[in-house]
Design a protein around this motif. Structure first.
Motif, mmCIF file in Angstrom:
data_model
loop_
_atom_site.group_PDB
_atom_site.id
_atom_site.type_symbol
_atom_site.label_atom_id
_atom_site.label_comp_id
_atom_site.label_asym_id
_atom_site.label_seq_id
_atom_site.Cartn_x
_atom_site.Cartn_y
_atom_site.Cartn_z
ATOM 1 N N GLU A 1 -7.544 37.414 39.475
ATOM 2 C CA GLU A 1 -8.062 37.062 38.473
ATOM 3 C C GLU A 1 -8.912 35.494 39.007
ATOM 4 O O GLU A 1 -10.467 35.468 39.191
ATOM 5 C CB GLU A 1 -7.798 36.395 36.917
ATOM 6 N N GLU A 2 -7.708 34.867 39.502
ATOM 7 C CA GLU A 2 -8.508 33.580 40.481
ATOM 8 C C GLU A 2 -7.757 33.156 42.008
ATOM 9 O O GLU A 2 -7.177 32.639 41.537
ATOM 10 C CB GLU A 2 -8.373 32.204 38.921
ATOM 11 N N THR B 1 -6.768 32.114 45.469
ATOM 12 C CA THR B 1 -7.356 31.724 46.434
ATOM 13 C C THR B 1 -7.499 32.532 47.741
ATOM 14 O O THR B 1 -6.895 33.281 48.365
ATOM 15 C CB THR B 1 -5.787 30.346 46.499
ATOM 16 N N ASP C 1 -4.323 33.819 48.512
ATOM 17 C CA ASP C 1 -4.662 35.751 47.920
ATOM 18 C C ASP C 1 -5.462 36.290 48.757
ATOM 19 O O ASP C 1 -4.955 37.565 50.054
ATOM 20 C CB ASP C 1 -4.852 35.460 46.759
ATOM 21 N N ILE D 1 -16.217 32.366 46.209
ATOM 22 C CA ILE D 1 -14.761 31.199 46.389
ATOM 23 C C ILE D 1 -14.538 30.230 46.548
ATOM 24 O O ILE D 1 -14.389 29.028 46.985
ATOM 25 C CB ILE D 1 -13.216 32.262 46.884
ATOM 26 N N SER E 1 -18.009 27.338 46.376
ATOM 27 C CA SER E 1 -18.017 26.754 45.103
ATOM 28 C C SER E 1 -17.202 25.901 45.624
ATOM 29 O O SER E 1 -16.594 24.530 44.727
ATOM 30 C CB SER E 1 -16.421 27.451 44.432
ATOM 31 N N LYS E 2 -16.598 25.625 46.963
ATOM 32 C CA LYS E 2 -15.532 24.790 47.210
ATOM 33 C C LYS E 2 -16.348 23.894 48.161
ATOM 34 O O LYS E 2 -16.227 22.327 48.686
ATOM 35 C CB LYS E 2 -14.740 25.075 47.946
#
Length: 225
Positions: free
Chosen positions: A26-27, A29, A32, A220, A223-224
């Motif tokens: 789901e979220e 990192t 992952d 992912i 957004s950072k």
């Protein structure tokens, strides 16, 4: 003690099964990403140099920005698989299954088992593939197929579907001219055309949704930034 890892050079070094596994998170990192696409467990991940974590994650992310070409053939475990030689000859069963499975990443291996099957005969650049016996025969095998090949097939279908949608108005105009001497187009034909257009639009929307889901991988890190 350092650990040796195999860094994928392109999407063909990543399997469809790995990508399906990643999408279930789901979220996700950076951890992952490395565990899924480098095939590492938590212990193996802990042995990677801290300075390499961001580098490896950024590299894997960049692979998803590459454009993929439609591949007619690919080799897997000593077997050469070929894309359906002629979509004009697609059977009802093949069409029904690929339409059902193509709209979800978690059933994509079943869709690929319809579109790609072992090549049984070659003649120059032409080839024949095994007869279709159901997606179950090669669906598990397809989880090991190159992700780049999957993406190329999706691009092919996306472009084909949109081309058909754009061509329909011209086709209908030509058909209307032909029917002028016979009267209006029959209600039966009109309903068939409406259903076909609806199916094409649904397919296009489903593929668009899958591409958005795919592009979420690089989101992912975006957004950072």
């Amino acid at each position: 003690m350092k650990i040796e890892v195999n860094i994928p050079e392109n999407l063909n070094d990543i399997t469809l099964g790995q990508y399906q596994k990643f999408l279930k998170i789901e979220e996700p990192t950076e951890e992952d990403i490395l565990k899924v696409f480098l095939g590492l467990d938590l212990k193996g991940l802990g042995k990677i140099k801290a300075a390499d974590v961001d580098k490896y994650a950024a590299h894997i992310t960049s692979l998803f920005e590459q454009e993929q070409q439609h591949s007619l053939k690919f080799d897997l475990k000593g077997v050469q698989f070929g894309f359906m030689p002629s979509l004009d000859d697609i059977t009802y069963g093949e069409n029904k299954d690929v339409t059902a499975y193509l709209n979800d990443w978690q059933t994509m291996h079943k869709a690929m088992a319809v579109l790609y099957r072992p090549i049984k005969q070659k003649l120059g650049a032409r080839y024949l593939i095994e007869d279709y016996e159901g997606s179950h025969k090669y669906s598990e095998t397809m989880k090991q197929m190159p992700l780049g090949v999957v993406m190329g097939a999706m691009v092919f279908f996306y472009n084909l579907t949109n081309a058909l949608l754009k061509a329909i108005p011209n086709y209908l105009a030509k058909q209307a001219k032909k029917e002028q001497t016979k009267g209006a187009i029959s209600a039966e034909n009109g309903e068939a055309i409406k259903k076909y257009i609806h199916l094409l639009r649904e397919t296009s929307e489903d593929l668009t949704k899958l591409f958005v889901e795919h592009n979420g991988v690089r989101g992912i890190w975006a957004s950072k930034a």
